[in-house]
Design a protein around this motif. Structure first.
Motif, PDB file in Angstrom:
ATOM      1  N   LEU A 130       0.847  -1.193   0.000  1.00 29.55           N
ATOM      2  CA  LEU A 130       0.000   0.000   0.000  1.00 29.55           C
ATOM      3  C   LEU A 130       0.880   1.240   0.000  1.00 29.55           C
ATOM      4  O   LEU A 130       1.879   1.296   0.721  1.00 29.55           O
ATOM      5  CB  LEU A 130      -0.902   0.038   1.237  1.00 29.55           C
ATOM      6  N   PRO A 131       0.517   2.230  -0.794  1.00 26.85           N
ATOM      7  CA  PRO A 131       1.283   3.476  -0.789  1.00 26.85           C
ATOM      8  C   PRO A 131       1.207   4.146   0.580  1.00 26.85           C
ATOM      9  O   PRO A 131       0.162   4.118   1.242  1.00 26.85           O
ATOM     10  CB  PRO A 131       0.585   4.337  -1.838  1.00 26.85           C
ATOM     11  N   GLN A 132       2.312   4.752   0.993  1.00 26.62           N
ATOM     12  CA  GLN A 132       2.370   5.380   2.309  1.00 26.62           C
ATOM     13  C   GLN A 132       1.299   6.453   2.463  1.00 26.62           C
ATOM     14  O   GLN A 132       0.697   6.601   3.523  1.00 26.62           O
ATOM     15  CB  GLN A 132       3.750   5.968   2.553  1.00 26.62           C
ATOM     16  N   GLY A 133       1.037   7.192   1.404  1.00 27.95           N
ATOM     17  CA  GLY A 133       0.006   8.232   1.467  1.00 27.95           C
ATOM     18  C   GLY A 133      -1.369   7.666   1.766  1.00 27.95           C
ATOM     19  O   GLY A 133      -2.169   8.287   2.465  1.00 27.95           O
ATOM     20  N   LEU A 134      -1.669   6.492   1.223  1.00 25.90           N
ATOM     21  CA  LEU A 134      -2.959   5.854   1.493  1.00 25.90           C
ATOM     22  C   LEU A 134      -3.046   5.423   2.958  1.00 25.90           C
ATOM     23  O   LEU A 134      -4.080   5.605   3.609  1.00 25.90           O
ATOM     24  CB  LEU A 134      -3.165   4.646   0.574  1.00 25.90           C
ATOM     25  N   ILE A 135      -1.963   4.877   3.474  1.00 26.52           N
ATOM     26  CA  ILE A 135      -1.932   4.464   4.885  1.00 26.52           C
ATOM     27  C   ILE A 135      -2.178   5.678   5.776  1.00 26.52           C
ATOM     28  O   ILE A 135      -3.006   5.641   6.692  1.00 26.52           O
ATOM     29  CB  ILE A 135      -0.596   3.784   5.235  1.00 26.52           C
ATOM     30  N   VAL A 136      -1.464   6.759   5.493  1.00 28.65           N
ATOM     31  CA  VAL A 136      -1.609   7.975   6.293  1.00 28.65           C
ATOM     32  C   VAL A 136      -3.026   8.524   6.196  1.00 28.65           C
ATOM     33  O   VAL A 136      -3.623   8.926   7.201  1.00 28.65           O
ATOM     34  CB  VAL A 136      -0.567   9.034   5.859  1.00 28.65           C
ATOM     35  N   SER A 137      -3.593   8.527   4.988  1.00 31.96           N
ATOM     36  CA  SER A 137      -4.941   9.071   4.828  1.00 31.96           C
ATOM     37  C   SER A 137      -5.978   8.216   5.550  1.00 31.96           C
ATOM     38  O   SER A 137      -6.941   8.752   6.127  1.00 31.96           O
ATOM     39  CB  SER A 137      -5.304   9.228   3.353  1.00 31.96           C
ATOM     40  N   LEU A 138      -5.808   6.918   5.557  1.00 31.39           N
ATOM     41  CA  LEU A 138      -6.736   6.048   6.290  1.00 31.39           C
ATOM     42  C   LEU A 138      -6.645   6.299   7.791  1.00 31.39           C
ATOM     43  O   LEU A 138      -7.665   6.400   8.477  1.00 31.39           O
ATOM     44  CB  LEU A 138      -6.446   4.579   5.987  1.00 31.39           C
ATOM     45  N   LEU A 139      -5.421   6.402   8.311  1.00 33.49           N
ATOM     46  CA  LEU A 139      -5.245   6.688   9.737  1.00 33.49           C
ATOM     47  C   LEU A 139      -5.839   8.052  10.091  1.00 33.49           C
ATOM     48  O   LEU A 139      -6.509   8.205  11.120  1.00 33.49           O
ATOM     49  CB  LEU A 139      -3.763   6.638  10.121  1.00 33.49           C
ATOM     50  N   HIS A 140      -5.611   9.040   9.234  1.00 37.50           N
ATOM     51  CA  HIS A 140      -6.146  10.374   9.485  1.00 37.50           C
ATOM     52  C   HIS A 140      -7.678  10.352   9.465  1.00 37.50           C
ATOM     53  O   HIS A 140      -8.317  10.995  10.307  1.00 37.50           O
ATOM     54  CB  HIS A 140      -5.612  11.355   8.441  1.00 37.50           C
ATOM     55  N   GLY A 141      -8.242   9.618   8.529  1.00 39.10           N
ATOM     56  CA  GLY A 141      -9.694   9.512   8.453  1.00 39.10           C
ATOM     57  C   GLY A 141     -10.296   8.892   9.700  1.00 39.10           C
ATOM     58  O   GLY A 141     -11.308   9.370  10.223  1.00 39.10           O
ATOM     59  N   HIS A 142      -9.666   7.845  10.194  1.00 39.88           N
ATOM     60  CA  HIS A 142     -10.162   7.211  11.426  1.00 39.88           C
ATOM     61  C   HIS A 142     -10.013   8.146  12.621  1.00 39.88           C
ATOM     62  O   HIS A 142     -10.910   8.221  13.476  1.00 39.88           O
ATOM     63  CB  HIS A 142      -9.442   5.883  11.684  1.00 39.88           C
ATOM     64  N   ALA A 143      -8.894   8.859  12.689  1.00 35.50           N
ATOM     65  CA  ALA A 143      -8.695   9.812  13.787  1.00 35.50           C
ATOM     66  C   ALA A 143      -9.747  10.913  13.730  1.00 35.50           C
ATOM     67  O   ALA A 143     -10.317  11.308  14.760  1.00 35.50           O
ATOM     68  CB  ALA A 143      -7.290  10.410  13.715  1.00 35.50           C
ATOM     69  N   HIS A 144     -10.030  11.396  12.538  1.00 38.79           N
ATOM     70  CA  HIS A 144     -11.052  12.442  12.378  1.00 38.79           C
ATOM     71  C   HIS A 144     -12.426  11.917  12.796  1.00 38.79           C
ATOM     72  O   HIS A 144     -13.170  12.603  13.504  1.00 38.79           O
ATOM     73  CB  HIS A 144     -11.076  12.931  10.929  1.00 38.79           C
ATOM     74  N   ALA A 145     -12.766  10.719  12.374  1.00 46.63           N
ATOM     75  CA  ALA A 145     -14.063  10.140  12.717  1.00 46.63           C
ATOM     76  C   ALA A 145     -14.199   9.955  14.237  1.00 46.63           C
ATOM     77  O   ALA A 145     -15.263  10.236  14.810  1.00 46.63           O
ATOM     78  CB  ALA A 145     -14.264   8.815  12.000  1.00 46.63           C
ATOM     79  N   GLN A 146     -13.147   9.495  14.885  1.00 45.26           N
ATOM     80  CA  GLN A 146     -13.206   9.294  16.335  1.00 45.26           C
ATOM     81  C   GLN A 146     -13.322  10.627  17.067  1.00 45.26           C
ATOM     82  O   GLN A 146     -14.032  10.743  18.054  1.00 45.26           O
ATOM     83  CB  GLN A 146     -11.966   8.525  16.833  1.00 45.26           C
ATOM     84  N   THR A 147     -12.604  11.647  16.580  1.00 47.28           N
ATOM     85  CA  THR A 147     -12.708  12.975  17.171  1.00 47.28           C
ATOM     86  C   THR A 147     -14.119  13.511  17.026  1.00 47.28           C
ATOM     87  O   THR A 147     -14.696  14.048  17.984  1.00 47.28           O
ATOM     88  CB  THR A 147     -11.688  13.928  16.512  1.00 47.28           C
ATOM     89  N   HIS A 148     -14.699  13.369  15.853  1.00 46.52           N
ATOM     90  CA  HIS A 148     -16.069  13.814  15.612  1.00 46.52           C
ATOM     91  C   HIS A 148     -17.033  13.099  16.567  1.00 46.52           C
ATOM     92  O   HIS A 148     -17.935  13.729  17.153  1.00 46.52           O
ATOM     93  CB  HIS A 148     -16.466  13.565  14.163  1.00 46.52           C
ATOM     94  N   GLN A 149     -16.832  11.801  16.725  1.00 43.93           N
ATOM     95  CA  GLN A 149     -17.708  11.030  17.610  1.00 43.93           C
ATOM     96  C   GLN A 149     -17.584  11.515  19.056  1.00 43.93           C
ATOM     97  O   GLN A 149     -18.585  11.638  19.759  1.00 43.93           O
ATOM     98  CB  GLN A 149     -17.354   9.550  17.514  1.00 43.93           C
ATOM     99  N   MET A 150     -16.357  11.845  19.487  1.00 47.25           N
ATOM    100  CA  MET A 150     -16.163  12.311  20.862  1.00 47.25           C
ATOM    101  C   MET A 150     -16.849  13.648  21.115  1.00 47.25           C
ATOM    102  O   MET A 150     -17.445  13.847  22.175  1.00 47.25           O
ATOM    103  CB  MET A 150     -14.669  12.472  21.189  1.00 47.25           C
ATOM    104  N   VAL A 151     -16.763  14.557  20.170  1.00 49.08           N
ATOM    105  CA  VAL A 151     -17.293  15.896  20.415  1.00 49.08           C
ATOM    106  C   VAL A 151     -18.793  16.016  20.170  1.00 49.08           C
ATOM    107  O   VAL A 151     -19.396  17.014  20.549  1.00 49.08           O
ATOM    108  CB  VAL A 151     -16.537  16.976  19.602  1.00 49.08           C
TER     109      VAL A 151
END
Length: 63
Positions: free
Chosen positions: A40-61
């Protein structure tokens, strides 16, 4: 956001929390290593991790 805990306010953390953090960190690192090994391209890995972090932050707030 009353269900969000700032870790610096609960230091020292219990051994259960420390164990959970270590387990989570290892699982993430292992998943990233597996994804890299699969090509997997590193950019895809980073974007997936960022997406999950964003979703979890949204859920918390919003709860």
């Amino acid at each position: 956001m009353s269900n969000v805990t700032r870790l610096r306010h609960v230091l020292p953390m219990s051994s259960d929390i420390n164990a959970a953090v270590i387990t989570l960190d290892k699982a993430i690192a292992d998943a990233v290593d597996t994804a890299k090994a699969a090509g997997l391209p590193q950019g895809l890995i980073v974007s997936l991790l960022h997406g999950h972090a964003h979703a979890q932050t949204h859920q918390m707030v919003t709860q």
